[in-house]
Structure formats: structure tokens, C-alpha cells
Scaffold this motif. Structure first.
Motif, mmCIF file in Angstrom:
data_model
loop_
_atom_site.group_PDB
_atom_site.id
_atom_site.type_symbol
_atom_site.label_atom_id
_atom_site.label_comp_id
_atom_site.label_asym_id
_atom_site.label_seq_id
_atom_site.Cartn_x
_atom_site.Cartn_y
_atom_site.Cartn_z
ATOM 1 N N LEU A 295 0.869 -1.179 0.000
ATOM 2 C CA LEU A 295 0.000 0.000 0.000
ATOM 3 C C LEU A 295 0.905 1.228 0.000
ATOM 4 O O LEU A 295 2.071 1.136 0.391
ATOM 5 N N GLN B 288 -0.925 5.703 3.403
ATOM 6 C CA GLN B 288 -2.326 5.262 3.391
ATOM 7 C C GLN B 288 -2.772 5.052 4.830
ATOM 8 O O GLN B 288 -2.102 4.383 5.615
ATOM 9 N N ARG B 289 -3.889 5.642 5.213
ATOM 10 C CA ARG B 289 -4.445 5.382 6.538
ATOM 11 C C ARG B 289 -5.105 4.004 6.519
ATOM 12 O O ARG B 289 -5.827 3.665 5.580
ATOM 13 N N VAL B 290 -4.855 3.225 7.573
ATOM 14 C CA VAL B 290 -5.474 1.914 7.710
ATOM 15 C C VAL B 290 -6.028 1.771 9.114
ATOM 16 O O VAL B 290 -5.563 2.411 10.056
ATOM 17 N N GLY C 227 -6.057 -0.937 11.878
ATOM 18 C CA GLY C 227 -5.298 -2.136 12.190
ATOM 19 C C GLY C 227 -5.860 -2.862 13.393
ATOM 20 O O GLY C 227 -6.251 -2.243 14.385
ATOM 21 N N ALA D 175 -5.331 -5.337 8.241
ATOM 22 C CA ALA D 175 -5.434 -3.901 8.011
ATOM 23 C C ALA D 175 -6.505 -3.639 6.972
ATOM 24 O O ALA D 175 -6.585 -4.339 5.958
ATOM 25 N N PRO E 236 -7.732 -0.559 4.614
ATOM 26 C CA PRO E 236 -7.471 0.812 4.149
ATOM 27 C C PRO E 236 -8.720 1.676 4.264
ATOM 28 O O PRO E 236 -9.837 1.207 4.035
ATOM 29 N N TRP F 152 -0.015 3.266 6.967
ATOM 30 C CA TRP F 152 0.395 1.930 6.571
ATOM 31 C C TRP F 152 1.856 1.646 6.912
ATOM 32 O O TRP F 152 2.183 0.575 7.407
ATOM 33 N N TRP G 255 2.119 0.648 10.566
ATOM 34 C CA TRP G 255 1.473 -0.634 10.848
ATOM 35 C C TRP G 255 2.317 -1.792 10.306
ATOM 36 O O TRP G 255 2.588 -2.766 11.002
ATOM 37 N N ALA G 256 2.742 -1.668 9.057
ATOM 38 C CA ALA G 256 3.505 -2.745 8.414
ATOM 39 C C ALA G 256 4.855 -2.970 9.078
ATOM 40 O O ALA G 256 5.360 -4.094 9.091
ATOM 41 N N ILE H 196 -4.173 -7.696 4.266
ATOM 42 C CA ILE H 196 -4.766 -6.434 3.849
ATOM 43 C C ILE H 196 -6.115 -6.701 3.206
ATOM 44 O O ILE H 196 -6.220 -7.499 2.281
#
Length: 164
Positions: free
Chosen positions: A27, A31-33, A35, A44, A46, A148, A151-152, A160
Motif C-alpha cells: 500500500l 495510506q491510513r489503515v 489495524g 489492516a 485501508p 500503513w 502498521w507494516a 490487507i
């Protein structure tokens, strides 16, 4: 604290600063996700940039959940004045099993969500506002809204959810 020293930082095409790792390219980094981690599973979802309002019926660790995002939260990183930031949405994540049945949710015409099984209307806080399940409460799931790349970095094996 109404001023933002980093206007435009959360633009989806920008790059995170002070992050010296290679970003996961599944992503865009910014990018806002939403989680969630549960047991040994991480996922996650998106948040759509053009329309933060969505209802997603999904599952994690064999648990049926609903992920809800609605309008109503300004970005603290978009504009010089935080109060002028674009709407990036707010969220709720809940178990969608209630009284030995799994509910399926969708947005109703009035901005709330409705379960398909009983037609009850639900709020962003997971409470049935009217209908046969009025007064019922969905069990919340701990979650975060995060970029993202962050988080990742902590959840590299995350699943995802694919937006339509």
C-alpha cells in the motif's frame, strides 16, 4: 495547539520522514489503515481517501467482525490550521456475532448502519438504536487508525483487506 508544523504530511503521495526502513509497498506508505491484531492474526483495512464512510463485514482469527468508518474527524496533519484539515473519518470495529447469530451490516439511507438479518439500525458505537435488537450492544474490538508504513513495520505479516 491549533497549528500543524507539517502541513501536507499525511498526503497519500508523501513519504514518511524519520523512517529509515524500506516501506512495505503493498500500500502507499501514507495510506491510513485500521489495524487489528487478535490472537496471532493481524489485519489492516485501508480507509478510502475519497470517501471515508464504509461498512466492511470481515473476519479475523475466525471471528466475524464489522469495520465501520464514517466522516467526522479532521486530519491533524493536512493543513496549517488543524481545524481546517480535511475529513479523514473515524472508526469502530466490533464482533458481529450476537446471541448465537452472525449479523451482516450495510449503511442505511440515514447515515447509520443496519443489519440485514433484522433491519435494526446501529450507531458507530455499536449500539442498536431501533428495530428488533434495540438496546443491544456489539462487543468492541481494540483497533488503531495509523499510517500503513507504521502498521507494516510492526505487523509485517498482516493481511490487507482489498477495497472495491
Amino acid at each position: 495547539y491549533g497549528d500543524n508544523p507539517y502541513p501536507g504530511y499525511d498526503d497519500i503521495d508523501s513519504s514518511p520522514f524519520l523512517f529509515d526502513q524500506e516501506a512495505d509497498d503493498r500500500l502507499p506508505a501514507m495510506q491510513r489503515v485500521i489495524g487489528v491484531t487478535l490472537d496471532d492474526a493481524a489485519a489492516a483495512w485501508p480507509i478510502a481517501d475519497d470517501d471515508p464512510a464504509q461498512v466492511i463485514n470481515d473476519e479475523i482469527a475466525d471471528m466475524p467482525i464489522v469495520v465501520i468508518t464514517t466522516e467526522g474527524a479532521a486530519s491533524a496533519l493536512d493543513a496549517s490550521q488543524i481545524s481546517s484539515g480535511r475529513d479523514v473519518g473515524q472508526s469502530g470495529v466490533f464482533r458481529r456475532d450476537l446471541d448465537d447469530r452472525v449479523l451482516t451490516f450495510a449503511f442505511s439511507g440515514d447515515g447509520t448502519m443496519m443489519d440485514e438479518e433484522t433491519g435494526s439500525s446501529w450507531s458507530l458505537t455499536g449500539e442498536a438504536m431501533d428495530g428488533p435488537l434495540a438496546g443491544s450492544q456489539l462487543r468492541p474490538i481494540a483497533h488503531v487508525i495509523v499510517f500503513w508504513f507504521a502498521w507494516a513495520a510492526f505487523q509485517p505479516e498482516t493481511r490487507i483487506f482489498e477495497l472495491d
